[in-house]
Scaffold this motif. Structure first.
Motif, PDB file in Angstrom:
ATOM      1  N   UNK A 344       0.698  -1.458  -0.325  1.00  0.00           N
ATOM      2  CA  UNK A 344      -0.219  -0.584   0.015  1.00  0.00           C
ATOM      3  C   UNK A 344       0.657   0.903   0.124  1.00  0.00           C
ATOM      4  N   UNK A 345       0.458   1.980  -0.658  1.00  0.00           N
ATOM      5  CA  UNK A 345       1.033   3.550  -1.016  1.00  0.00           C
ATOM      6  C   UNK A 345       0.183   4.716  -0.414  1.00  0.00           C
ATOM      7  N   UNK A 346       0.989   5.626   1.221  1.00  0.00           N
ATOM      8  CA  UNK A 346       0.460   7.096   1.139  1.00  0.00           C
ATOM      9  C   UNK A 346       1.287   7.854   1.147  1.00  0.00           C
ATOM     10  N   UNK A 347       1.518   8.661  -0.765  1.00  0.00           N
ATOM     11  CA  UNK A 347       2.522   8.956  -0.422  1.00  0.00           C
ATOM     12  C   UNK A 347       2.555  10.131  -0.471  1.00  0.00           C
ATOM     13  N   UNK A 348       1.631  11.077  -0.361  1.00  0.00           N
ATOM     14  CA  UNK A 348       2.407  13.005   0.104  1.00  0.00           C
ATOM     15  C   UNK A 348       1.141  13.675   0.554  1.00  0.00           C
ATOM     16  N   UNK A 355      -6.605   3.784  11.644  1.00  0.00           N
ATOM     17  CA  UNK A 355      -7.473   2.925  10.265  1.00  0.00           C
ATOM     18  C   UNK A 355      -6.650   1.643   9.860  1.00  0.00           C
ATOM     19  N   UNK A 356      -7.244   1.502   8.884  1.00  0.00           N
ATOM     20  CA  UNK A 356      -6.533  -0.169   8.136  1.00  0.00           C
ATOM     21  C   UNK A 356      -6.966  -0.325   7.134  1.00  0.00           C
ATOM     22  N   UNK A 357      -5.364  -0.485   6.476  1.00  0.00           N
ATOM     23  CA  UNK A 357      -5.122   0.198   4.387  1.00  0.00           C
ATOM     24  C   UNK A 357      -5.179  -1.424   3.968  1.00  0.00           C
ATOM     25  N   UNK A 358      -5.761  -1.831   3.414  1.00  0.00           N
ATOM     26  CA  UNK A 358      -5.576  -3.068   2.442  1.00  0.00           C
ATOM     27  C   UNK A 358      -4.631  -3.456   1.460  1.00  0.00           C
ATOM     28  N   UNK A 359      -4.033  -4.018   1.067  1.00  0.00           N
ATOM     29  CA  UNK A 359      -3.012  -5.008   0.622  1.00  0.00           C
ATOM     30  C   UNK A 359      -3.086  -3.685  -0.658  1.00  0.00           C
ATOM     31  N   UNK A 360      -2.128  -3.061  -1.402  1.00  0.00           N
ATOM     32  CA  UNK A 360      -1.757  -2.228  -2.184  1.00  0.00           C
ATOM     33  C   UNK A 360      -3.166  -1.118  -2.526  1.00  0.00           C
ATOM     34  N   UNK A 361      -3.341  -1.051  -1.566  1.00  0.00           N
ATOM     35  CA  UNK A 361      -4.422   0.980  -1.387  1.00  0.00           C
ATOM     36  C   UNK A 361      -3.293   1.285  -1.962  1.00  0.00           C
ATOM     37  N   UNK A 362      -4.518   2.471  -2.958  1.00  0.00           N
ATOM     38  CA  UNK A 362      -2.969   4.205  -3.370  1.00  0.00           C
ATOM     39  C   UNK A 362      -4.039   5.048  -2.590  1.00  0.00           C
ATOM     40  N   UNK A 363      -3.142   5.824  -1.255  1.00  0.00           N
ATOM     41  CA  UNK A 363      -3.912   6.693  -1.117  1.00  0.00           C
ATOM     42  C   UNK A 363      -3.524   8.167  -0.917  1.00  0.00           C
TER      43      UNK A 363
END
Length: 453
Positions: A344-348, A355-363
């Motif tokens: 998963x990516x939380x880029x900027x 929170x929970x963020x699933x695999x390969x999610x893009x934030x």
């Protein structure tokens, strides 16, 4: 070592030179109170019982040490009558009977367990007393350890030393170990027939020898014996601790681009092949798995970083952050009490909290989880393979299903089912020519304001 051991930690000093509202030994090096460093060294060296001699903030000092060991007793030193008097404040603990007794100071955080073990080994070989010494660059002001034929025969204070004795570079660190079966007898023999009327632990050398006991001295490094008396010395000890931690990290396979700018906590865990760029700070509870990259200007506390992940630059990871393998938390992002699964990516410019963020999610950039309603924190659940568009606000509690797509600029207040598209924003309206009218109106207002001035 099969021998039993009691460590007496002297932590009753007022620490007035610290100019502090709390006890000196509660000040921290590498995010750990000084006295906890000492206690942890004692425990690692085999002490099954700790006796704390306390004064100011005694309960807080004891509470700090109990985070590492439950088997702790405290003894209050109501009067300051010297080190011998301080040790005897723990008379009840001494009377319980131990093979070895070690006297430590609560303000010497760099003392190594191996040094305590060496002192105990000397006792195991039959000595009655073992004194720990060091060799400073300039011995002026220190008591000298005078040896003859491998025996310590005296500790001579500089004012009482002869010219030949002042030339000795081996000095007393104050740390001492002695045989438990003769401890109380020797300690009770310490007198106070001196200018200050105090009871000095150093007198134990002559007393033990007078009773036919062997007295030995061992050497520790200078750093191990440094005590902290003021903020300047606290900073100097911090620098020494950090230098050692950096060296150990690099030897173990960690790359530090600019070592002097990286600061570790006492419990930082770094795997092999981790790359750490300049100006990174680790608070307590941070662990970084192998192959991860920590970019410049990051702050990590209570966070676990998975293998091959990339953090920063300018990222803040707060307690409860758990990042899976190959995750990305980019520049100017903050994560708190959140699990982010592999890939998963939380880029900027995002905040992900509770929170929970699933695999390969893009934030997307500018996304925030609105987790706090003014009274309670609420959970945001983001499924795997989701795409959260830039500048979205996810108002918890809310669930975004796997594979869902949230349009940029959305304020999501209701659950989004898997594979759905959610758009939660006002419909765009274009009014031809209205922009020009607004610009002309603003220009006229500026001219009017300028003419009035």
């Amino acid at each position: 070592m099969s021998r039993t051991c009691l460590s007496i930690i002297l932590a009753a000093g007022e620490g007035t030179r610290m100019r502090s509202s709390r006890s000196k030994v509660l000040h921290e090096v590498a995010h750990l109170p000084l006295v906890r460093h000492v206690a942890r060294a004692a425990i690692a060296a085999g002490s099954e019982r700790l006796a704390l001699v306390v004064g100011r903030d005694g309960d807080k000092v004891a509470d700090a040490v109990r985070k590492d060991a439950e088997n702790v007793r405290t003894f209050e030193q109501t009067e300051r009558l010297g080190t011998g008097h301080a040790v005897l404040a723990a008379r009840e603990a001494l009377a319980e009977g131990y093979d070895d007794v070690v006297v430590l100071f609560g303000d010497t955080p760099l003392l190594r367990p191996e040094t305590i073990e060496r002192a105990r080994a000397v006792l195991a070989e039959g000595a009655g007393v073992c004194v720990i010494g060091f060799r400073p660059a300039d011995p002026t002001g220190y008591g000298r350890l005078i040896e003859e034929d491998g025996e310590l025969v005296a500790i001579r204070e500089e004012k009482d030393a002869s010219e030949a004795e002042r030339a000795i570079g081996f000095c007393n660190a104050g740390i001492m170990a002695f045989a438990g079966d003769t401890a109380l007898d020797c300690l009770d023999a310490i007198g106070n027939d001196n200018a200050k009327g105090e009871y000095y632990l150093t007198d134990l050398v002559a007393i033990a020898r007078g009773r036919g006991l062997a007295v030995k001295a061992i050497e520790a490094s200078i750093a191990e014996t440094i005590g902290v008396n003021n903020r300047s010395e606290l900073a100097a000890v911090e620098a020494l601790w950090q230098a050692g931690a950096r060296e150990r990290a690099m030897i173990s396979g960690v790359t530090l681009i600019d070592p002097q700018t990286v600061h570790f906590a006492y419990d930082t865990e770094i795997g092999s092949d981790v790359l750490i760029e300049p100006n990174v700070v680790f608070g307590p509870g941070a662990a970084v798995a192998s192959g991860a990259v920590i970019r410049a200007f990051c702050h990590l506390t209570g966070a676990r970083i998975g293998e091959g992940s990339e953090i920063g630059p300018f990222a803040r990871l707060r307690p409860g952050t758990d990042l899976g393998e190959r995750t990305k938390v980019g520049n100017f992002c903050e994560v708190k009490q959140a699990t982010i699964a592999a890939g998963a990516k939380v880029n900027h410019l995002s905040y992900i909290g509770d929170a929970t963020v699933g695999a390969d999610a893009n934030i997307g950039a500018g996304t925030i989880t609105c987790n706090y309603d003014g009274a309670l924190k609420h959970l945001t659940e983001i499924g795997e393979n989701t795409f959260i568009g830039s500048n979205s606000s996810l108002v918890a509690p809310v669930k975004i299903g796997a594979g869902a797509y949230v349009g940029s600029g959305s304020v999501v207040t209701e659950d989004v089912e898997a594979d759905a598209l959610a758009i939660a924003r006002g419909r765009q309206v274009n009014k031809p020519g209205k922009g020009k009218l607004i610009a002309e109106r603003n220009a006229e207002a500026k001219r009017a304001k300028k003419s009035q001035s």
